[in-house]
Design a protein around this motif. Structure first.
Motif, short mmCIF file in Angstrom:
data_model
loop_
_atom_site.label_atom_id
_atom_site.label_comp_id
_atom_site.label_asym_id
_atom_site.label_seq_id
_atom_site.Cartn_x
_atom_site.Cartn_y
_atom_site.Cartn_z
N ARG A 20 57.37 -83.52 -57.40
CA ARG A 20 57.65 -83.51 -55.96
C ARG A 20 56.42 -83.13 -55.16
NH1 ARG A 20 61.01 -80.01 -53.85
NH2 ARG A 20 61.02 -78.60 -55.60
N PHE A 21 55.66 -82.15 -55.65
CA PHE A 21 54.42 -81.75 -54.99
C PHE A 21 53.39 -82.87 -55.08
CE2 PHE A 21 50.27 -79.35 -55.52
CZ PHE A 21 50.06 -79.16 -54.16
N TYR A 23 66.06 -57.61 -55.35
CA TYR A 23 65.37 -58.27 -56.45
C TYR A 23 64.33 -59.19 -55.81
CZ TYR A 23 69.14 -56.73 -59.54
OH TYR A 23 70.03 -55.98 -60.26
N ARG A 24 63.05 -58.93 -56.08
CA ARG A 24 61.98 -59.60 -55.36
C ARG A 24 61.16 -60.52 -56.26
NH1 ARG A 24 59.84 -56.84 -50.83
NH2 ARG A 24 58.35 -58.55 -50.87
N ILE A 25 60.69 -61.59 -55.65
CA ILE A 25 59.72 -62.49 -56.27
C ILE A 25 58.60 -62.65 -55.25
CG2 ILE A 25 59.26 -64.76 -57.26
CD1 ILE A 25 62.29 -65.06 -57.69
N ASP A 26 57.47 -62.06 -55.51
CA ASP A 26 56.31 -62.19 -54.64
C ASP A 26 55.23 -62.94 -55.42
OD1 ASP A 26 57.74 -60.65 -52.90
OD2 ASP A 26 56.42 -58.91 -53.00
N GLY A 27 54.48 -63.76 -54.72
CA GLY A 27 53.45 -64.47 -55.45
C GLY A 27 52.48 -65.22 -54.58
N LYS A 28 51.52 -65.79 -55.28
CA LYS A 28 50.49 -66.61 -54.65
C LYS A 28 50.18 -67.75 -55.62
CE LYS A 28 45.84 -66.49 -52.75
NZ LYS A 28 44.69 -65.65 -52.42
N ALA A 29 50.12 -68.94 -55.07
CA ALA A 29 49.75 -70.11 -55.87
C ALA A 29 48.65 -70.85 -55.12
CB ALA A 29 50.95 -71.02 -56.07
N SER A 30 47.68 -71.35 -55.85
CA SER A 30 46.61 -72.12 -55.22
C SER A 30 46.30 -73.34 -56.07
CB SER A 30 45.35 -71.26 -55.04
OG SER A 30 44.87 -70.84 -56.29
N LEU A 48 60.73 -73.77 -57.68
CA LEU A 48 60.36 -72.78 -56.67
C LEU A 48 58.90 -72.95 -56.28
CD1 LEU A 48 61.43 -69.24 -56.18
CD2 LEU A 48 59.00 -69.59 -56.53
N LEU A 49 58.03 -73.10 -57.27
CA LEU A 49 56.60 -73.26 -57.02
C LEU A 49 56.33 -74.54 -56.22
CD1 LEU A 49 54.09 -71.64 -57.69
CD2 LEU A 49 53.81 -73.02 -59.73
N GLN A 50 57.00 -75.61 -56.56
CA GLN A 50 56.83 -76.87 -55.82
C GLN A 50 57.25 -76.71 -54.36
OE1 GLN A 50 57.46 -80.80 -57.95
NE2 GLN A 50 58.76 -79.42 -59.17
N ASP A 51 58.38 -76.06 -54.13
CA ASP A 51 58.84 -75.83 -52.76
C ASP A 51 57.79 -75.10 -51.95
OD1 ASP A 51 61.27 -77.04 -53.35
OD2 ASP A 51 62.35 -75.14 -53.59
N GLU A 52 57.25 -74.04 -52.51
CA GLU A 52 56.26 -73.23 -51.78
C GLU A 52 54.96 -74.00 -51.54
OE1 GLU A 52 57.01 -70.45 -50.30
OE2 GLU A 52 58.98 -70.35 -51.22
N LEU A 53 54.52 -74.79 -52.51
CA LEU A 53 53.30 -75.58 -52.34
C LEU A 53 53.49 -76.69 -51.31
CD1 LEU A 53 52.20 -75.76 -56.06
CD2 LEU A 53 50.91 -74.67 -54.21
N ILE A 54 54.65 -77.34 -51.33
CA ILE A 54 54.92 -78.41 -50.37
C ILE A 54 54.92 -77.86 -48.95
CG2 ILE A 54 56.73 -79.98 -49.54
CD1 ILE A 54 57.44 -80.41 -52.57
#
Length: 175
Positions: free
Chosen positions: A33-34, A59-66, A121-127
């Motif tokens: 998708r990305f 319940y947390r999910i924090d992050g950074k993707a590049s 989840l990662l794809q959603d955030e990158l898009i």
């Protein structure tokens, strides 16, 4: 921390309780998708994700993707490199009502009892973090058409009678 392949599914709540950290690498081609919004599926995504339970009990999910990827220039339609950086602060909830009760600083991830699809989840955030429109610098753009369209010769020097709307004046009834 050494980067591992991105896990496909995980029990996010268990990992939050144990305060897990994930440092992963995934090929852009594995995120369809990305990749569909890019000029090519070449590249890698580096992700650093923390799963934990905060002081308020969320319940947390924090992050950074590049990701260094190629997108299409809207002017010349040729590929151009950009870096997409996604930073996120999420809270895992079971229901829509819980999602509405979250603080504004947190986005919800509604899981119910299922496993978290980390690649989704990662794809959603990158898009969401990818710029909608991209342009080369004018000097780097390879377009054959002029970038700045000059005004036609004689523009602005038309006489009042030469207006394409001047004929409408003749249709107006005279008093």
């Amino acid at each position: 921390m050494q980067r591992q392949p991105l896990p496909k599914q995980l029990d996010a709540r268990k990992l939050c309780v144990s305060a897990a950290e994930i440092s992963a690498i995934v090929s852009v081609s594995e995120l369809p998708r990305f990749a569909s919004g890019l000029a090519s599926d070449v590249g890698e995504v580096l992700a650093d994700i923390q799963l934990y339970r905060d002081e308020q009990g969320f319940y947390r999910i924090d992050g950074k993707a590049s990701a260094a990827v190629n997108v299409s220039c809207e002017r010349c339609l040729q590929p151009m490199p950009i870096e997409v950086v996604a930073e996120f602060a999420l809270a895992i909830v079971w229901t829509e009502e819980q999602a509405k009760a979250l603080p504004k600083s947190l986005d919800p991830v509604i899981l119910g009892e299922e496993l978290l699809e980390l690649d989704e989840l990662l794809q959603d955030e990158l898009i969401v973090s990818t710029p909608f429109v991209n342009y080369h610098d004018k000097s780097d753009c390879k377009t054959a058409a002029p970038v700045d369209y000059p005004a036609p010769e004689g523009a602005g020097s038309e006489e009042k009678g030469d207006s394409p709307f001047s004929v409408l004046g003749s249709l107006k009834p005279r008093d």
